[in-house]
Scaffold this motif. Structure first.
Motif, PDB file in Angstrom:
ATOM      1  N   GLY A   4     -35.038  26.358 -33.570  1.00 11.82           N
ATOM      2  CA  GLY A   4     -34.489  27.772 -33.261  1.00 11.82           C
ATOM      3  C   GLY A   4     -34.818  28.092 -31.885  1.00 11.82           C
ATOM      4  N   ARG A   5     -36.048  27.779 -31.522  1.00 14.18           N
ATOM      5  CA  ARG A   5     -36.460  28.343 -30.085  1.00 14.18           C
ATOM      6  C   ARG A   5     -35.650  27.324 -29.089  1.00 14.18           C
ATOM      7  NH1 ARG A   5     -40.988  27.263 -26.277  1.00 14.18           N
ATOM      8  NH2 ARG A   5     -41.621  25.105 -27.543  1.00 14.18           N
ATOM      9  N   LEU A   7     -32.716  26.426 -29.341  1.00 13.90           N
ATOM     10  CA  LEU A   7     -31.262  26.710 -29.314  1.00 13.90           C
ATOM     11  C   LEU A   7     -31.202  28.246 -28.313  1.00 13.90           C
ATOM     12  CD1 LEU A   7     -30.058  26.615 -33.186  1.00 13.90           C
ATOM     13  CD2 LEU A   7     -29.330  25.274 -31.153  1.00 13.90           C
ATOM     14  N   ASP A   8     -32.311  29.101 -28.544  1.00  7.79           N
ATOM     15  CA  ASP A   8     -32.050  30.189 -27.776  1.00  7.79           C
ATOM     16  C   ASP A   8     -32.432  30.037 -26.315  1.00  7.79           C
ATOM     17  OD1 ASP A   8     -32.079  31.530 -30.190  1.00  7.79           O
ATOM     18  OD2 ASP A   8     -34.475  31.812 -30.216  1.00  7.79           O
ATOM     19  N   ILE A   9     -33.102  28.879 -26.028  1.00  3.47           N
ATOM     20  CA  ILE A   9     -33.480  28.405 -24.379  1.00  3.47           C
ATOM     21  C   ILE A   9     -32.218  27.922 -23.935  1.00  3.47           C
ATOM     22  CG2 ILE A   9     -34.979  27.164 -22.793  1.00  3.47           C
ATOM     23  CD1 ILE A   9     -37.156  27.777 -24.750  1.00  3.47           C
ATOM     24  N   LYS A  11     -29.219  27.359 -25.341  1.00  7.68           N
ATOM     25  CA  LYS A  11     -27.857  27.769 -25.577  1.00  7.68           C
ATOM     26  C   LYS A  11     -26.871  26.712 -25.473  1.00  7.68           C
ATOM     27  CE  LYS A  11     -29.094  32.409 -24.030  1.00  7.68           C
ATOM     28  NZ  LYS A  11     -30.264  32.408 -24.975  1.00  7.68           N
ATOM     29  N   GLN A  43     -30.819  28.245 -38.950  1.00  6.95           N
ATOM     30  CA  GLN A  43     -31.302  28.142 -37.754  1.00  6.95           C
ATOM     31  C   GLN A  43     -30.163  28.516 -36.538  1.00  6.95           C
ATOM     32  OE1 GLN A  43     -34.538  28.252 -36.161  1.00  6.95           O
ATOM     33  NE2 GLN A  43     -34.833  28.870 -38.315  1.00  6.95           N
ATOM     34  N   ARG A  47     -27.551  32.312 -35.510  1.00  2.78           N
ATOM     35  CA  ARG A  47     -27.406  32.540 -34.100  1.00  2.78           C
ATOM     36  C   ARG A  47     -25.883  32.529 -33.915  1.00  2.78           C
ATOM     37  NH1 ARG A  47     -32.033  30.539 -34.869  1.00  2.78           N
ATOM     38  NH2 ARG A  47     -33.990  31.054 -33.239  1.00  2.78           N
ATOM     39  N   CYS A  76     -20.808  26.845 -31.046  1.00  3.47           N
ATOM     40  CA  CYS A  76     -21.049  28.285 -30.719  1.00  3.47           C
ATOM     41  C   CYS A  76     -19.683  29.134 -31.019  1.00  3.47           C
ATOM     42  CB  CYS A  76     -21.335  28.668 -29.430  1.00  3.47           C
ATOM     43  SG  CYS A  76     -20.356  28.191 -28.156  1.00  3.47           S
TER      44      CYS A  76
END
Length: 103
Positions: A4-5, A7-9, A11, A43, A47, A76
């Motif tokens: 998850g982290r 993916l957040d960073i 993208k 996860q 998002r 996405c």
């Protein structure tokens, strides 16, 4: 989870993963890994990623043994999810987020 982290960073627009096919079967049947599999998929879905899953027999791609592998494609919103450019004739199996365990 670290995924998850990441993916957040990063993208990423599209993520492709390969794993043992048994992971998906255990996840769908409520086996001992079902919560882990659902959390893993969550996860992505939490998002906004779309998920497509398919089990391939890797012998169809030239591997000298019959080995089933789970291929996961996460994309996405706005990016298509497809297995259309494969040697396999079987249609991909779409993951249904409604099967996730809610906490």
């Amino acid at each position: 989870m670290e995924l998850g982290r990441l993916l957040d960073i990063a993208k990423p627009r599209v993520v492709t993963l390969e794993q043992t096919a048994g992971l998906m079967r255990l996840g769908y049947r409520g086996g001992r890994h079902s919560n882990s599999f659902d959390q893993f998929i969550n996860q992505f879905t939490s998002r906004g990623y779309n998920i497509a899953l398919k089990i391939f027999n890797m012998a169809e791609f030239g591997l000298p043994q019959h080995r089933k592998r789970l291929i996961i494609i996460a994309s996405c919103p706005g990016e298509p999810v497809s297995f259309s450019r494969t040697n396999s004739r079987k249609a991909p199996q779409e993951y249904k987020p409604s099967t996730l365990h809610q906490r």
